[in-house]
Design a protein around this motif. Structure first.
Motif: not given
Ligand code: MG
Ligand code: 4AD
Length: 439
Positions: A355, A362, A365
């Protein structure tokens, strides 16, 4: 007496605001825009108009102008839409170092209502109040700055990917099965069948490495998020990249270069906008890579309750962000916490995944993908998914799927970082969330 509204007639623009500059002194100009400031100083009225590129100053000397033009000037208020014909004159204190001395003004639209916020207000009404008239809200200098940065950022990322040899593709947004797990799908009726809005172009982009090798897509993705947070939208712009003959480490190198390039170009080309937002975009060279295990160690050092295999909750991420406030990768996640298409490493408990984080947020990913059909089927079963539902996808894996890796990046989240915004809705023109479907 109600103010008169003029027609556009045969007036056409000769200059944008950015072209009103000292080198144009003496030239005739016709400019269009909306009034974003009026200052009455005795014998002079200064009108600031905004157009798509910035602002220009119109300086009206009351005793040197016809009564007719003056009455139009006096009818103006913020947001009025106007056209001005006049001569360009160098003027140190004006935006871009020049102003326009008008001899004709057309009033093309006058506001009938006053917005519940002024353009330069430091305190604003609630986001919901502003978003009722979002297009007007977007005229605030901060909002304009955010969307100029958005445009530049998108151009830079697309340019970077093209320069590095990626093909741009467009894949369907109406799909038959989930890609990221079943919970957050929007169902819809597709003729007489159930279908869904796509959560991610994941499976399509993987298939497309067979013909194109290196692909990217910039397109909306849809998630029926059940909680209202400051960093989730129901519709967001996903930047997806997939590449054959590389693994997740190569992909992280590409992301690192892309972020470095993005920061350099925004800080160089969006100076004014960053200043308006009171923020800076630092230069980025390396993005540290922390294993999931190292992150757990860091958390234990901060007295957090966390077991191997746990997901990183927002409370845990806040603790991590105290130590890592900028970009970092969390790599080598437990296989069970990642989707079925992510490749386990030589230790099957751990996956070739990452990530990209910025503090507690975040941003992306990604990982190395499984390219063996047999292993994919096993992983689908382990995840409680039915391989039959993925037959259309698995079919091409019989024909020599190369090893490949890639990532998906939430563009609005990246923009929150660049523009220093706490609420993701501020970086979307018309955000969609659980409670907002209009405008
Ligand atoms: Mg993710
Ligand atoms: O982490 P996600 O779910 O990963 C995927 O979609 C994979 N197919 C990516 C891959 O190539 N392996 O979503 C990718 C990114 C997230 O990191 C986040 O930045 C953003 O998309 N994102 C959202 N942004 C705004 N609102 C939401 N509801 C989002 N959901 C995900």
């Amino acid at each position: 007496m109600p103010a008169k509204i003029d027609s556009l007639g045969n007036w056409r623009r000769t200059h944008y605001s950015k072209d009103i500059k000292p080198s144009e002194e003496g030239k005739e100009a016709t400019v269009f825009g909306w009034v974003s400031g009026i200052r009455n100083q005795g014998g002079i009225v200064f009108i600031i108009i905004t157009d798509k590129d910035g602002v220009a100053q119109i300086t009206v000397h009351k005793n040197k102008i016809s009564k007719e033009v003056l009455s139009r000037v006096e009818s103006l208020s913020d947001h009025a839409s106007i056209a001005v014909k006049g001569k360009i004159k160098a003027m140190d204190k004006a935006p871009n170092g020049a102003e326009i001395i008008p001899d004709g003004v057309k009033v093309l639209a006058l506001p009938q209502k006053t917005p519940p916020f002024t353009l330069y207000a430091k305190t604003l009404p609630s986001i919901d109040k502003r978003f009722e008239i979002r297009a007007v809200d977007l005229r605030r200098p901060e909002a304009l700055a955010i969307f100029r940065i958005r445009e530049k950022a998108l151009e830079t990322i697309r340019g970077f990917l093209k320069d590095h040899g990626y093909y741009e593709v467009n894949t369907p947004k109406i799909i038959a099965t989930a890609t990221e797990g079943g919970a957050a799908l929007f169902p819809l009726l597709y003729y007489d069948k159930e279908a869904f809005l796509t959560q991610s172009p994941q499976l399509f982009k993987e298939q497309l490495v067979m013909p194109f090798e290196k692909v990217f897509e910039i397109a909306p993705a849809y998630r029926a998020e059940q909680s209202r947070t400051l960093h989730h939208l129901s519709e967001f712009l996903s930047i997806d990249v997939e590449e054959a003959f590389v693994d997740y480490k190569d992909i992280m190198n590409t992301i690192e270069k892309m972020i470095a390039k993005l920061h350099a170009s925004i800080s160089k080309e969006c100076n004014k906008e960053l200043e308006t937002l009171g923020t800076k975009v630092p230069s980025i060279e390396k993005i540290p890579r922390m294993t999931y295990d190292a992150i757990l160690e860091l958390l234990k050092g901060k007295d957090a309750q966390v077991e191997w295999g746990d997901d990183l909750t927002s409370e845990l991420l806040d603790k991590i962000a105290e130590e890592l406030p900028s970009y970092y990768f969390v790599i080598d996640w437990p296989t069970k916490s990642k989707p079925f298409y992510i490749k386990p490493s030589s230790n099957p408990e751990i996956s070739e995944s990452f990530d990209l984080m910025h503090g507690s947020l975040e941003i992306a990913s990604g990982g190395t993908r499984l390219s063996s059909k047999k292993e994919l089927i096993n992983r689908l079963k382990e995840k409680g998914l039915k391989p039959k539902g993925f037959e259309y996808h698995l079919a091409v894996f019989d024909y020599g799927m190369p090893p490949h890796a890639g990532f998906g990046l939430g563009f609005e989240r990246l923009l929150m970082v660049l523009t220093n915004q706490k609420n993701i809705r501020e970086v979307s023109v018309f955000p969609r969330d659980q409670f907002r479907l209009t405008p």
